[in-house]
Design a protein around this motif. Structure first.
Motif, short mmCIF file in Angstrom:
data_model
loop_
_atom_site.label_atom_id
_atom_site.label_comp_id
_atom_site.label_asym_id
_atom_site.label_seq_id
_atom_site.Cartn_x
_atom_site.Cartn_y
_atom_site.Cartn_z
N TYR A 30 14.57 35.43 -4.29
CA TYR A 30 13.21 34.92 -4.95
C TYR A 30 12.13 34.88 -3.94
O TYR A 30 10.75 35.14 -4.43
N TYR A 58 22.30 33.07 -8.15
CA TYR A 58 22.10 31.71 -8.54
C TYR A 58 23.19 31.62 -9.34
O TYR A 58 23.98 30.46 -9.20
N LYS A 59 23.68 32.30 -10.17
CA LYS A 59 25.00 32.18 -11.02
C LYS A 59 26.00 32.11 -10.13
O LYS A 59 26.75 31.21 -10.37
N THR A 84 26.12 31.20 -7.06
CA THR A 84 25.92 30.03 -6.10
C THR A 84 26.72 28.77 -7.25
O THR A 84 27.30 27.75 -6.71
N THR A 85 26.07 28.72 -8.48
CA THR A 85 26.57 27.66 -9.43
C THR A 85 28.08 27.63 -9.64
O THR A 85 28.85 26.91 -9.52
N LYS A 127 23.50 30.24 -1.67
CA LYS A 127 22.27 29.81 -2.04
C LYS A 127 21.21 30.21 -1.05
O LYS A 127 20.07 30.20 -1.65
N ASN A 169 20.19 33.60 -2.60
CA ASN A 169 19.35 33.02 -3.72
C ASN A 169 17.82 33.10 -3.49
O ASN A 169 17.03 33.46 -3.97
N ASN A 170 17.64 31.96 -2.25
CA ASN A 170 16.19 31.69 -1.98
C ASN A 170 15.67 33.23 -1.16
O ASN A 170 14.64 33.01 -1.36
N TRP A 196 18.68 35.94 -9.38
CA TRP A 196 19.56 35.35 -10.71
C TRP A 196 21.06 35.55 -10.25
O TRP A 196 21.65 34.57 -10.62
#
Length: 751
Positions: free
Chosen positions: A487, A462-463, A465-466, A480, A483-484, A459
């Motif tokens: 997860y 993810y934040k 990356t955004t 990213k 992030n992958n 998470w």
């Protein structure tokens, strides 16, 4: 293999001793009379025949046979239909015969005086001689093996483990390994010379025809390979480059070499090697599955032993060892006014029958491969290596594509960290599930916590990356990827936490088999308890209670520590109900029950392995110390306990086990442990006779009877020890019951 001994004492009823032995099945001697073009079966007997040699005049074959119940030397003419004749009368092991060049003498290995020595005896094919007429050539406390005469008949070369300390097995702490070297000695027993000195086994020496060289095998290259040296031990060099293992070398009449090899499927073949060209081809074009130890005569005669795989080999749901449950061995042994007739039955951890039946009870390995062991959900464990490979390649590929915008080293670092994270995640699961098997609840908490951590990291990435993408920074592509990855690892951890009980087939199937008829029937199925780790759910021990009414057995992990879960169970034959007898989350096991209801067992509930006794008054720790105590047994009368322990070894020594005896005092206390085993090395698996006057146990006190490197590839038996001894508690007499080169153990003496 389990050997069943019918013991008929003077004025006594028949009793039986069962013990396991790692023995192959259905070896016969094969012969070729035309240089290998065709092969004939020379012997055809249900017992084992092996290690054949041809007499120099080409008239006889001498080989080892277990048809009498003991490995002994037999002679059989090559021509005609004469039956084999026993060469030597003895109550001990004989094997590995070798002819002198003129055929007048025979060298062989025997355990007549305790351990394996090299003996010489005149070769008299028409006579049966007593072992006492043989001359002990080596007479050393170590083991001596595989003799070979020099061409002039004045010397014998052999291998021996006498020159090295016995060392711990690299993988199994309960086992010990030996190292062998090549020696030579005059046939008078004088002028002993050590020819090799390596840290692996050098064995099976053979002289060249001109007497200038000795060929042998050695494990010094990391695998067994063929070597040659001068007869004084100089100029040792590898003779043949071969990708597989190579043992038992022999010279062909043209100077080339034959040897035995095998592959991962345990197919043993005899190969020939051209010394000049290094070309290696099979010696026989059409042959059985299993071929060992060829002997070659200049006239074109060839002999070897082996055969085809037993019908039950590699078939699902069989007895656990190759071959029939009944090994078809018979023998008559005598000790202390008792006659012993032996029959072989193949199975480890078997519960032998009681009075009036021939039934054996055991668990069977119905699961034959790793992929059969996995349930459908178990295949989800492959998610982790797939994820790591995909993410690793993604990092490299994107790094190349985007190298003008983002330094390649950042993607490379991601790929490296992907491998590290995958190993760490998988390693944690492997540790709690297999290496140090923990209860399922602990595994779930561990992997569940890891799942939460990975989700939080995912998470956060993810934040991140955004945010990077909104600001137009190209590094959002690497973020990213992280992030992958997080997860993906979280998904693996979640699967492990939630579905750990659905990964593998964890039921135990018990069977009964009539060892006389080999009729096999299902007995019952034991389901794993929800919180039990499947790695702690193998059967380690089983026996039938003295009244014959129930089966008691242990489930656990073979290499578990004191605090790892192990349990004791009871199956009632009449009610068909399974009851759990142990009452702790620690390593309980190896229970034995007296007729008055006392239960002795080992447990790790003190965080050390101790011997416990359970009575109507409660549970008592009888040993309560830091030593490793194991394999307890209680007499039927409930007044004696034996167990194995390493308590006599010092902390800086490799700890081996001895057998100890405790007696019930008049005030119902128990005496201090008294050592009853003799000699050095491993001793274990003690058990009482029905009258409580004898203890039988397994010992390595007599060493081994063949080169370790030749036995272990046939049937994996890392302990390389295991003769069975009977000890009389009153007279202190000790009788060796078994003599052969197969590992034997876990003896049980029943009515």
């Amino acid at each position: 293999m389990i050997l069943v001994f019918n013991i008929t004492g003077i004025g006594q009823s028949a009793e039986r001793i069962f013990y396991s032995t790692f023995s192959p099945q259905d070896w016969d001697i094969y012969i070729s009379k035309n240089g290998g073009k065709t092969i004939e079966r020379f012997t055809n007997h249900p017992s084992l025949d092996y290690d054949a040699v041809i007499s120099p005049d080409g008239k006889y074959v001498v080989y080892t046979s277990e048809r009498s119940g003991l490995p002994q030397l037999y002679v059989q003419p090559i021509e005609g239909n004469q039956s084999p004749a026993l060469l030597i009368i003895s109550n001990s092991f004989q094997d590995q015969a070798a002819f002198s060049p003129d055929g007048s003498q025979l060298a062989f290995v025997a355990s007549h005086e305790g351990n394996s020595d090299i003996y010489i005896i005149p070769f008299l094919p028409d006579s049966t001689q007593d072992i006492s007429t043989a001359s002990n050539l080596t007479n050393d406390p170590g083991g001596d093996f595989r003799p070979a005469f020099s061409p002039d008949g004045k010397q014998v070369a052999f291998s021996s483990d006498r020159g090295h300390e016995i060392v711990p097995h690299p993988q199994f702490p309960f086992a010990r390994q030996r190292i062998g070297d090549i020696y030579s000695v005059d046939i008078s027993g004088k002028n002993l010379k050590r020819l090799t000195d390596s840290d692996s086994w050098d064995g099976s020496p053979l002289w060249s025809a001109d007497g200038t060289k000795i060929v042998f095998y050695s494990g010094r290259t990391g695998k067994n390979s063929i070597f040659e040296m001068n007869t004084d031990g100089t100029s040792q060099k590898q003779l043949i480059e071969f990708p597989g293992p190579a043992v038992s070398p022999k010279y062909l009449p043209n100077g080339n070499i034959v040897f035995t090899t095998w592959n991962s499927e345990q197919d043993f073949k005899i190969m020939q090697a051209d010394k000049a060209t290094q070309e290696i081809t099979p010696l026989f074009s059409n042959s059985p599955d299993l071929m060992f130890h060829a002997d070659i005569h200049p006239n074109g005669l060839m002999v070897f032993h082996g055969g085809n795989y037993p019908e039950t080999q590699r078939q699902q749901g069989k007895f656990g060892f190759d071959g029939n449950v009944l090994a078809k061995l018979t023998s008559s042994l005598f000790f202390a006014d008792q006659q012993i007739e032996a029959f072989g039955v193949r199975r480890a951890f078997v519960a032998p029958p009681q009075i009036g039946n021939n039934l054996l009870f055991y668990d069977a390995g119905d699961i034959q491969s790793f992929f059969e062991y996995l349930k459908p959900l178990g295949f989800s464990v492959f998610w982790l290596p797939i994820l790591v490979i995909v993410m690793f390649l993604s990092g490299l590929i994107l790094g190349v594509r985007n190298r003008k915008k983002t330094p390649f080293w950042k993607y490379l670092l991601f790929s490296i960290l992907t491998v590290v994270a995958g190993i760490a995640t998988g390693g944690l699961f492997l540790f709690v599930d297999v290496i140090n098997p923990m209860p399922v609840s602990t595994i779930r908490w561990t992997m569940g916590l890891l799942t939460v951590v990975l989700i939080v990291l995912g998470w956060w990435q993810y934040k991140r990356t955004t945010r990077l993408k909104e600001t137009g920074k190209e590094t959002y592509r690497i973020s990213k990827l992280y992030n992958n990855l997080f997860y993906g690892l979280a998904a693996f951890s979640f699967l492990c936490a939630v579905f750990i009980n659905h990964f593998v087939n964890s039921t135990i199937h018990f069977y009964q088999v009539d060892y006389a008829t080999e009729e096999r029937k299902p007995l019952f199925i034991l389901e794993k308890e929800p919180n039990t780790n499947p790695a702690n759910f193998s059967v380690l021990d089983s026996k039938v209670t003295h009244d014959g009414k129930a089966l008691i057995f242990t489930t656990g992990s073979f290499r578990a520590n004191a605090t790892t879960q192990g349990d004791i169970w009871k199956y009632d034959f009449a009610t068909k109900i399974v009851t759990k007898l142990s009452d702790s989350p620690y390593n309980d096991g190896f229970a034995d029950i007296s007729k008055d209801g006392k239960i002795v067992f080992r447990s790790g509930r003190s965080e050390s392995f101790d011997i416990y006794l359970k009575t109507t008054k409660g549970i008592e720790n009888l040993t309560n110390d830091i030593h490793r105590d194991n394999f307890p047994a209680i007499s039927i009368q409930g007044d004696k306990i034996v167990f194995a322990s390493d308590r006599l070894r010092k902390d800086n020594e490799y700890k081996t086990m001895d057998i100890f005896l405790m007696k019930l005092n008049p005030d119902n206390s128990w005496s201090e442990p008294e050592r009853i085993s003799a000699g050095k090395g491993q001793n274990a698996h003690a058990h009482f006779s029905p009258d409580g006057e004898w203890v039988i146990y397994t010992t390595e006190g007599y060493g081994i009877n063949d080169e370790q490197a030749l036995i272990q590839p046939i049937i994996f038996s890392p302990q390389m020890y295991g003769e069975i001894v009977a000890y009389n508690l009153t007279t202190k007499e000790r009788f060796r019951l078994t003599h052969n080169k197969w590992e034997e153990g876990t003896p049980l003496w029943v009515e």
